[in-house]
Scaffold this motif. Sequence first.
Motif, PDB file in Angstrom:
ATOM      1  N   GLY A  11       0.885  -1.296  -0.050  1.00  0.00           N
ATOM      2  CA  GLY A  11      -0.041  -0.095   0.029  1.00  0.00           C
ATOM      3  C   GLY A  11       1.073   1.314  -0.147  1.00  0.00           C
ATOM      4  O   GLY A  11       1.591   1.335   0.999  1.00  0.00           O
ATOM      5  N   ASP A  12       0.738   2.161  -0.809  1.00  0.00           N
ATOM      6  CA  ASP A  12       1.688   2.989  -1.070  1.00  0.00           C
ATOM      7  C   ASP A  12       1.855   3.963   0.322  1.00  0.00           C
ATOM      8  O   ASP A  12       0.818   4.178   0.867  1.00  0.00           O
ATOM      9  CB  ASP A  12       0.951   4.036  -2.317  1.00  0.00           C
ATOM     10  N   PHE A  13       2.955   4.206   0.587  1.00  0.00           N
ATOM     11  CA  PHE A  13       3.241   4.986   1.843  1.00  0.00           C
ATOM     12  C   PHE A  13       3.140   4.615   3.036  1.00  0.00           C
ATOM     13  O   PHE A  13       3.740   4.974   3.977  1.00  0.00           O
ATOM     14  CB  PHE A  13       2.990   6.248   1.484  1.00  0.00           C
ATOM     15  N   ASP A  14       2.398   3.491   3.187  1.00  0.00           N
ATOM     16  CA  ASP A  14       2.143   2.771   4.551  1.00  0.00           C
ATOM     17  C   ASP A  14       3.554   2.661   5.218  1.00  0.00           C
ATOM     18  O   ASP A  14       3.981   3.087   6.325  1.00  0.00           O
ATOM     19  CB  ASP A  14       1.463   1.579   4.426  1.00  0.00           C
ATOM     20  N   LEU A  15       4.288   1.933   4.533  1.00  0.00           N
ATOM     21  CA  LEU A  15       5.770   1.539   5.122  1.00  0.00           C
ATOM     22  C   LEU A  15       6.660   2.728   5.159  1.00  0.00           C
ATOM     23  O   LEU A  15       7.366   2.859   6.173  1.00  0.00           O
ATOM     24  CB  LEU A  15       6.475   0.622   3.935  1.00  0.00           C
ATOM     25  N   VAL A  16       6.440   3.807   4.211  1.00  0.00           N
ATOM     26  CA  VAL A  16       7.394   4.779   4.349  1.00  0.00           C
ATOM     27  C   VAL A  16       7.201   5.739   5.598  1.00  0.00           C
ATOM     28  O   VAL A  16       7.869   6.209   6.286  1.00  0.00           O
ATOM     29  CB  VAL A  16       7.325   5.648   2.992  1.00  0.00           C
ATOM     30  N   GLN A  17       5.708   6.009   5.690  1.00  0.00           N
ATOM     31  CA  GLN A  17       5.199   6.446   7.007  1.00  0.00           C
ATOM     32  C   GLN A  17       5.591   5.771   8.186  1.00  0.00           C
ATOM     33  O   GLN A  17       6.040   6.644   9.354  1.00  0.00           O
ATOM     34  CB  GLN A  17       3.929   6.544   6.886  1.00  0.00           C
ATOM     35  N   SER A  18       5.540   4.541   8.335  1.00  0.00           N
ATOM     36  CA  SER A  18       6.094   3.939   9.500  1.00  0.00           C
ATOM     37  C   SER A  18       7.550   4.160   9.643  1.00  0.00           C
ATOM     38  O   SER A  18       7.885   4.330  10.782  1.00  0.00           O
ATOM     39  CB  SER A  18       5.823   2.425   9.315  1.00  0.00           C
ATOM     40  N   GLY A  19       8.288   3.926   8.644  1.00  0.00           N
ATOM     41  CA  GLY A  19       9.830   3.929   8.841  1.00  0.00           C
ATOM     42  C   GLY A  19      10.288   5.495   8.924  1.00  0.00           C
ATOM     43  O   GLY A  19      11.230   5.449   9.885  1.00  0.00           O
ATOM     44  N   LEU A  20       9.519   6.325   8.699  1.00  0.00           N
ATOM     45  CA  LEU A  20       9.895   7.856   9.090  1.00  0.00           C
ATOM     46  C   LEU A  20       9.219   8.475  10.431  1.00  0.00           C
ATOM     47  O   LEU A  20       9.561   9.381  10.966  1.00  0.00           O
ATOM     48  CB  LEU A  20       9.527   8.901   7.848  1.00  0.00           C
ATOM     49  N   ALA A  21       8.146   7.508  10.897  1.00  0.00           N
ATOM     50  CA  ALA A  21       7.321   8.070  12.214  1.00  0.00           C
ATOM     51  C   ALA A  21       8.471   8.197  13.012  1.00  0.00           C
ATOM     52  O   ALA A  21       8.559   8.965  13.950  1.00  0.00           O
ATOM     53  CB  ALA A  21       6.481   6.887  12.242  1.00  0.00           C
ATOM     54  N   GLY A  22       9.614   7.190  13.387  1.00  0.00           N
ATOM     55  CA  GLY A  22      10.392   7.109  14.256  1.00  0.00           C
ATOM     56  C   GLY A  22      11.291   8.252  14.083  1.00  0.00           C
ATOM     57  O   GLY A  22      12.375   8.597  14.945  1.00  0.00           O
ATOM     58  N   ARG A  23      11.351   9.101  13.002  1.00  0.00           N
ATOM     59  CA  ARG A  23      12.053  10.127  12.682  1.00  0.00           C
ATOM     60  C   ARG A  23      11.359  11.536  12.855  1.00  0.00           C
ATOM     61  O   ARG A  23      11.903  12.480  12.240  1.00  0.00           O
ATOM     62  CB  ARG A  23      12.918  10.005  11.437  1.00  0.00           C
ATOM     63  N   GLY A  24      10.276  11.497  13.800  1.00  0.00           N
ATOM     64  CA  GLY A  24       9.476  12.596  14.011  1.00  0.00           C
ATOM     65  C   GLY A  24       8.606  12.958  12.660  1.00  0.00           C
ATOM     66  O   GLY A  24       8.519  14.445  12.398  1.00  0.00           O
TER      67      GLY A  24
END
Lengths: 407, 407
Positions: free
Chosen positions: B248-261
């Motif tokens: 699903g577009d960006f789910d993973l990117v959003q999760s990965g960047l979540a820990g970087r604020g």
Amino acid sequence: MLSVDEARTRILAALRPLPAEIVALPQAWGRVAAAPLHARLHNPPADLSAMDGYAVRAADAVGGARLRVRGEAPAGHPFDGAVGPGECVRLFTGSVMPDGSDCVLIQEDADRAGDTVLVREAVARGRHIRRRGQDFAVGDMLVRAGRRIGARDIGVAAAGNHAWMAVHRRPRVALLATGDELALPGDPVPPGGVVNSNTPMLGALVRAAGATPVLLPLARDDVAAIAAAADGLAGIDMLVTIGGASVGDFDLVQSGLAGRGLELDFWKIAMRPGKPLMHGSIGVGDARLPVLGLPGNPVSALVCSLLFLIPALAVLSGECAADAALQPERARLGAPLGLNDHRTDHLRASLTTTTDGGFVVTPFPRQDSGMLRRLAECEALILRAPHAPPLDAGAEVEILRLDRLGI
Amino acid sequence: MLSVDEARTRILAALRPLPAEIVALPQAWGRVAAAPLHARLHNPPADLSAMDGYAVRAADAVGGARLRVRGEAPAGHPFDGAVGPGECVRLFTGSVMPDGSDCVLIQEDADRAGDTVLVREAVARGRHIRRRGQDFAVGDMLVRAGRRIGARDIGVAAAGNHAWMAVHRRPRVALLATGDELALPGDPVPPGGVVNSNTPMLGALVRAAGATPVLLPLARDDVAAIAAAADGLAGIDMLVTIGGASVGDFDLVQSGLAGRGLELDFWKIAMRPGKPLMHGSIGVGDARLPVLGLPGNPVSALVCSLLFLIPALAVLSGECAADAALQPERARLGAPLGLNDHRTDHLRASLTTTTDGGFVVTPFPRQDSGMLRRLAECEALILRAPHAPPLDAGAEVEILRLDRLGI
């Protein structure tokens, strides 16, 4: 005197594209393909899902059916098995279609509970599949020779699995400004001196055309100095001289290059600004080096470079569309124009957009070729053929837009 | 879902121009002026002759008069004296007008015999003189802040005696493609794999926009891998992620960047191709780094980059006209179009010129966003507003021309 078109034809006819070199894919941007590039694989490389959902058999995927989820196939991880009757496999955009499946049930039309999926909407065979080779197949031509490489060409070359491209070498253009009156920008300007704006300006124009400028030191108004400058041109693909105006345009340049085997093609054309334009070649080693002699007036030098040097560099660069930068567009006059004389004219003008998306082009009231700042401010040149009749405001004219050329 | 215009407004509003740096004049080409540039001298620096001929006094220069040649003043060598009654001085284009003279007798109107010149045509006072400061005066603004520097701007800056220019720093843009299925161009492609065309393609687009791409290594479909990539972004001005589509577009990117604020602004817009578009920022050191998340489909990624990334880079580059690349033009349809749905559409199309100088734009029959080669071949995008009505062939539409953008 030659016409602009005749002069350009003769300049371009004397040039040949430079040989090829190999560059890494990211360096190919802005270069010109030296050979056609063919696909090394199919794109897509396999039948892929175009959506997030489930790989199913169309025969099973009727409204109300329940299918067993046999596994999942994220993109990059093909399912290691086949979809049998009554089965499905979870997949995502870009997933390889598993054996046995023939369409995709999109997730919006599927209700999943544990290992079972309820089909809420029937799916036709072949639906939501991007077929292997649908974009291109192995061996298909992806980039044709002679094309100026844009970002999309880089993308399609990469998709075809190329990490390198063969491109024509960048033309190396030596710029030689002559004149006792010239000082380098930033240097002290003696009485009677002027700053040499031509070399840096035309160097930037050469870069805008995708070539490499070599800015030669200024040459004094001296035959021996000009001849000496011509002795350092190994590895150069074109010599552009600028000025010589203090003793009559080009007289001095022609004298200086005479001892270097100058063969003169022509030196005067029927245009304004920029009547004196010299074309010929000199001997460098065993080869002939093309020479373009521009007038020293910066406005004339810039307009002549647009009309002759940019297309010449396109030919040396191997570009098919050598006159791509010179495609005139149409605009309506914002002010009347008088009868033109026997020379093709290039009027500096401003450009505005009308509410209906058209252009209005208004010539500057003063067209003095000494007005460099006005040239920098102008957005278009109005093209006027020899003996063009007077025109009223609102009449249609051909223009060259400068704002898009990086010049 | 946001409209294209709202999304662009929000992306651009979050950005500020980068600070200035000083570059040598030839390096300023293609950069954006960070400060207005003012003339350091008058241009012309003195009253200069606009022609080859003789400096004379208008009172003397009547038809049939004979004048004594007192000397000569080649360009760069001012005459060290004054022109008295009945006298003249030989000069050339660019020569400084000697004291006492007030016009130029052009050589075509002069018969010289030894030290005497016969005036064949009377000359009016002031004729054929380029006045000191006629082009610009000391202190005049030559290049305004926020202007993208073309060759002519380099010329006018040089004429104003500048060897350096203050320009905005080039934006550095990190490109992070994610996906287990991705292979680098030229590398072996495993079963289920595809070649990553996005990173090199968008790297070229970033260069075409005058910025510097930093091509990050591919990230696997793994939250920790994406988070780790975000840890190497010191000195970067914008992060562009590409894909994450396998889950699903960006789910993973959003999760990965979540820990970087990650602070998410939006992630979905009403356009085609390219619905999923993420905008937000992450923390890098004490600062916020803007993040643009593009869809992994190359056609969608390219169109979204044209509409959002190129204007964003123009703002970071300090360019006044941030949407200069997005000025639509008008063309007539070569084929009918149906009713559009609720999403702004960008139809890939070919472009031909009519005999009257207009454009005909014909949409490709298939608009599948998997067709990268078709995207590379297209010359324009037809812009279709949400719910745009059906149109017949010949109707006028707005287009964006791609062939001129280096993309």
